[in-house]
Design a protein around this motif. Structure first.
Motif, mmCIF file in Angstrom:
data_model
loop_
_atom_site.group_PDB
_atom_site.id
_atom_site.type_symbol
_atom_site.label_atom_id
_atom_site.label_comp_id
_atom_site.label_asym_id
_atom_site.label_seq_id
_atom_site.Cartn_x
_atom_site.Cartn_y
_atom_site.Cartn_z
ATOM 1 N N ASP A 133 26.833 -62.312 50.551
ATOM 2 C CA ASP A 133 26.511 -62.017 49.165
ATOM 3 C C ASP A 133 25.820 -60.663 49.017
ATOM 4 O O ASP A 133 25.836 -60.055 47.948
ATOM 5 C CB ASP A 133 25.597 -63.102 48.572
ATOM 6 C CG ASP A 133 26.317 -64.437 48.425
ATOM 7 O OD1 ASP A 133 27.550 -64.415 48.242
ATOM 8 O OD2 ASP A 133 25.654 -65.477 48.502
ATOM 9 N N VAL A 134 25.184 -60.205 50.097
ATOM 10 C CA VAL A 134 24.468 -58.927 50.075
ATOM 11 C C VAL A 134 25.375 -57.798 50.568
ATOM 12 O O VAL A 134 25.418 -56.715 49.981
ATOM 13 C CB VAL A 134 23.193 -59.013 50.937
ATOM 14 C CG1 VAL A 134 22.387 -57.717 50.826
ATOM 15 C CG2 VAL A 134 22.343 -60.201 50.513
ATOM 16 N N LEU A 135 26.101 -58.040 51.653
ATOM 17 C CA LEU A 135 27.062 -57.076 52.199
ATOM 18 C C LEU A 135 28.353 -57.833 52.511
ATOM 19 O O LEU A 135 28.443 -58.504 53.534
ATOM 20 C CB LEU A 135 26.515 -56.418 53.465
ATOM 21 C CG LEU A 135 27.441 -55.402 54.137
ATOM 22 C CD1 LEU A 135 27.700 -54.200 53.230
ATOM 23 C CD2 LEU A 135 26.842 -54.933 55.468
ATOM 24 N N PRO A 136 29.363 -57.744 51.643
ATOM 25 C CA PRO A 136 30.611 -58.491 51.852
ATOM 26 C C PRO A 136 31.323 -58.080 53.138
ATOM 27 O O PRO A 136 31.212 -56.944 53.598
ATOM 28 C CB PRO A 136 31.448 -58.120 50.618
ATOM 29 C CG PRO A 136 30.461 -57.656 49.603
ATOM 30 C CD PRO A 136 29.356 -57.005 50.379
ATOM 31 N N ASP A 137 32.067 -59.039 53.708
ATOM 32 C CA ASP A 137 32.802 -58.783 54.943
ATOM 33 C C ASP A 137 33.797 -57.636 54.806
ATOM 34 O O ASP A 137 34.007 -56.868 55.760
ATOM 35 C CB ASP A 137 33.565 -60.043 55.375
ATOM 36 C CG ASP A 137 32.651 -61.040 56.077
ATOM 37 O OD1 ASP A 137 31.575 -60.622 56.558
ATOM 38 O OD2 ASP A 137 33.006 -62.216 56.143
ATOM 39 N N ASP A 138 34.441 -57.508 53.635
ATOM 40 C CA ASP A 138 35.477 -56.494 53.502
ATOM 41 C C ASP A 138 34.925 -55.079 53.440
ATOM 42 O O ASP A 138 35.674 -54.103 53.509
ATOM 43 C CB ASP A 138 36.364 -56.773 52.281
ATOM 44 C CG ASP A 138 35.563 -56.846 50.983
ATOM 45 O OD1 ASP A 138 34.342 -56.592 51.010
ATOM 46 O OD2 ASP A 138 36.171 -57.152 49.940
ATOM 47 N N VAL A 139 33.611 -54.928 53.317
ATOM 48 C CA VAL A 139 32.998 -53.602 53.351
ATOM 49 C C VAL A 139 32.837 -53.129 54.793
ATOM 50 O O VAL A 139 32.867 -51.932 55.081
ATOM 51 C CB VAL A 139 31.636 -53.609 52.626
ATOM 52 C CG1 VAL A 139 30.955 -52.254 52.711
ATOM 53 C CG2 VAL A 139 31.825 -54.021 51.169
ATOM 54 N N VAL A 140 32.672 -54.072 55.712
ATOM 55 C CA VAL A 140 32.475 -53.750 57.127
ATOM 56 C C VAL A 140 33.842 -53.592 57.775
ATOM 57 O O VAL A 140 34.508 -54.577 58.089
ATOM 58 C CB VAL A 140 31.661 -54.855 57.833
ATOM 59 C CG1 VAL A 140 31.378 -54.454 59.275
ATOM 60 C CG2 VAL A 140 30.369 -55.119 57.089
ATOM 61 N N ASP A 141 34.257 -52.356 57.966
ATOM 62 C CA ASP A 141 35.617 -52.102 58.437
ATOM 63 C C ASP A 141 35.774 -52.334 59.935
ATOM 64 O O ASP A 141 36.749 -52.914 60.390
ATOM 65 C CB ASP A 141 36.009 -50.659 58.101
ATOM 66 C CG ASP A 141 37.449 -50.365 58.449
ATOM 67 O OD1 ASP A 141 38.330 -50.729 57.656
ATOM 68 O OD2 ASP A 141 37.689 -49.806 59.532
ATOM 69 N N THR A 142 34.799 -51.883 60.710
ATOM 70 C CA THR A 142 34.884 -51.973 62.172
ATOM 71 C C THR A 142 33.553 -52.471 62.715
ATOM 72 O O THR A 142 32.505 -51.925 62.383
ATOM 73 C CB THR A 142 35.203 -50.595 62.789
ATOM 74 O OG1 THR A 142 36.436 -50.119 62.253
ATOM 75 C CG2 THR A 142 35.301 -50.686 64.297
ATOM 76 N N ASN A 143 33.589 -53.498 63.551
ATOM 77 C CA ASN A 143 32.361 -54.049 64.110
ATOM 78 C C ASN A 143 31.942 -53.371 65.412
ATOM 79 O O ASN A 143 30.763 -53.075 65.614
ATOM 80 C CB ASN A 143 32.519 -55.547 64.361
ATOM 81 C CG ASN A 143 32.780 -56.334 63.098
ATOM 82 O OD1 ASN A 143 33.872 -56.860 62.901
ATOM 83 N ND2 ASN A 143 31.791 -56.422 62.221
ATOM 84 N N LEU A 144 32.893 -53.153 66.296
ATOM 85 C CA LEU A 144 32.597 -52.611 67.616
ATOM 86 C C LEU A 144 32.975 -51.132 67.665
ATOM 87 O O LEU A 144 34.098 -50.760 67.334
ATOM 88 C CB LEU A 144 33.376 -53.381 68.683
ATOM 89 C CG LEU A 144 33.098 -53.019 70.141
ATOM 90 C CD1 LEU A 144 31.669 -53.378 70.521
ATOM 91 C CD2 LEU A 144 34.093 -53.723 71.057
ATOM 92 N N TYR A 145 32.023 -50.297 68.059
ATOM 93 C CA TYR A 145 32.286 -48.858 68.129
ATOM 94 C C TYR A 145 31.407 -48.226 69.198
ATOM 95 O O TYR A 145 30.396 -48.801 69.616
ATOM 96 C CB TYR A 145 32.048 -48.184 66.767
ATOM 97 C CG TYR A 145 30.648 -48.351 66.223
ATOM 98 C CD1 TYR A 145 29.680 -47.372 66.402
ATOM 99 C CD2 TYR A 145 30.291 -49.506 65.543
ATOM 100 C CE1 TYR A 145 28.398 -47.528 65.907
ATOM 101 C CE2 TYR A 145 29.018 -49.676 65.039
ATOM 102 C CZ TYR A 145 28.066 -48.686 65.221
ATOM 103 O OH TYR A 145 26.798 -48.854 64.733
ATOM 104 N N GLY A 146 31.803 -47.068 69.645
ATOM 105 C CA GLY A 146 31.054 -46.386 70.688
ATOM 106 C C GLY A 146 31.128 -44.891 70.515
ATOM 107 O O GLY A 146 31.844 -44.375 69.645
ATOM 108 N N GLY A 147 30.381 -44.187 71.345
ATOM 109 C CA GLY A 147 30.377 -42.738 71.235
ATOM 110 C C GLY A 147 29.797 -42.063 72.458
ATOM 111 O O GLY A 147 29.132 -42.699 73.295
ATOM 112 N N ILE A 148 30.051 -40.783 72.561
ATOM 113 C CA ILE A 148 29.513 -39.918 73.605
ATOM 114 C C ILE A 148 28.872 -38.721 72.926
ATOM 115 O O ILE A 148 29.461 -38.137 72.000
ATOM 116 C CB ILE A 148 30.604 -39.455 74.580
ATOM 117 C CG1 ILE A 148 31.230 -40.656 75.295
ATOM 118 C CG2 ILE A 148 30.037 -38.479 75.604
ATOM 119 C CD1 ILE A 148 32.428 -40.291 76.150
ATOM 120 N N SER A 149 27.659 -38.364 73.340
ATOM 121 C CA SER A 149 26.985 -37.239 72.709
ATOM 122 C C SER A 149 26.456 -36.268 73.766
ATOM 123 O O SER A 149 26.134 -36.661 74.894
ATOM 124 C CB SER A 149 25.824 -37.715 71.818
ATOM 125 O OG SER A 149 24.824 -38.333 72.585
#
Length: 203
Positions: A182-198
Motif C-alpha cells: 500500500d506504501v510502495l506497490p510491487d509494480d514500481v519495483v522493477d528489479t530486485n537484485l542488482y550489482g555494481g563495480i566502482s
C-alpha cells in the motif's frame, strides 16, 4: 534505493570538500534505452548536493540539500536531509537518515540501517548491511502508493580493495523490495537484485 532501470548504467560522481563543507555532483547515465521511458546514451538524472559534516563525540553527522535534476524532461525537486552514523561495537555500525522534500513531493522519507565491516587483509575489506525505509503519505503517493508507512528494504554485500592511498575498487551485490504494497506497490519495483563495480580516486 528502488531500481528503475534493469539495464546497464554508469554513475559518475565527484566530491569536493574543504574542512567539513563539501559538494557532490552525481549522475545516472543510461547505456541502453528502457521501457520507452529512458533513452540510451543519455543522463536521466543529475544530483547536486552541498553538505556539511561534523563529529559529535563518536557520532558522524551530515546536513545537506539535494537538488534532483531530470534532463529527460521530468520536473526536478529538492530535499533537505540529515544523517547520523555511529559505531556500536567492533565492526558494527548503525545509521539513521531523514529526507524532507520541499518542492514537488512535499513529503518525508526516513531510513534506518545497520552494517558490519570486517578487514580480511590490510587492503581488502568486506561489509554486509541491511536498511529499511519509512515514508509519509505524501511521499508514498508521489511514487505510486496509497498510504504512509514502511516503504522499502535493502540487503547489501560489498567488498572493497585499496590499491593505493589514492585508488580503491569496490564490488557490491544488493537486493531491495517493498515492505508494504500500500506504501510502495510491487509494480514500481522493477528489479530486485542488482550489482555494481566502482572505482574511486582521491586527489
Amino acid at each position: 534505493g528502488i531500481t528503475f532501470n534493469d539495464g546497464l548504467v554508469v554513475q559518475p560522481s565527484i566530491d569536493v570538500t574543504s574542512g567539513g563543507f563539501g559538494i557532490n555532483v552525481w549522475g545516472n547515465y543510461d547505456v541502453g534505452d528502457y521501457d520507452n521511458t529512458l533513452d540510451d546514451n543519455e543522463f536521466s538524472e543529475i544530483d547536486i548536493t552541498p553538505y556539511y559534516g561534523f563529529s559529535l563525540q563518536n557520532v558522524e553527522i551530515e546536513l545537506g540539500l539535494a537538488e534532483y535534476l531530470f534532463p529527460a524532461g521530468e520536473d526536478g525537486t529538492r530535499e533537505l536531509y540529515a544523517s547520523l552514523g555511529w559505531p556500536v561495537l567492533g565492526g558494527l555500525s548503525l545509521g539513521l537518515a531523514a529526507y524532507c522534500d520541499v518542492d514537488e513531493v512535499d513529503g518525508w522519507y526516513g531510513n534506518l540501517s545497520a552494517s558490519y565491516g570486517l578487514d580480511v587483509t590490510d587492503a581488502l575489506g568486506v561489509e554486509v548491511s541491511a536498511a529499511a525505509g519509512l515514508a509519509d503519505t505524501d511521499f508514498a503517493e508521489a511514487y505510486g502508493g496509497d498510504d504512509g508507512g514502511w516503504y522499502d528494504y535493502c540487503f547489501s554485500l560489498k567488498s572493497a580493495y585499496t590499491v593505493s592511498d589514492a585508488l580503491s575498487l569496490e564490488a557490491s551485490i544488493n537486493y531491495s523490495d517493498t515492505l508494504d504494497k500500500d506504501v510502495l506497490p510491487d509494480d514500481v519495483v522493477d528489479t530486485n537484485l542488482y550489482g555494481g563495480i566502482s572505482v574511486a580516486y582521491t586527489f
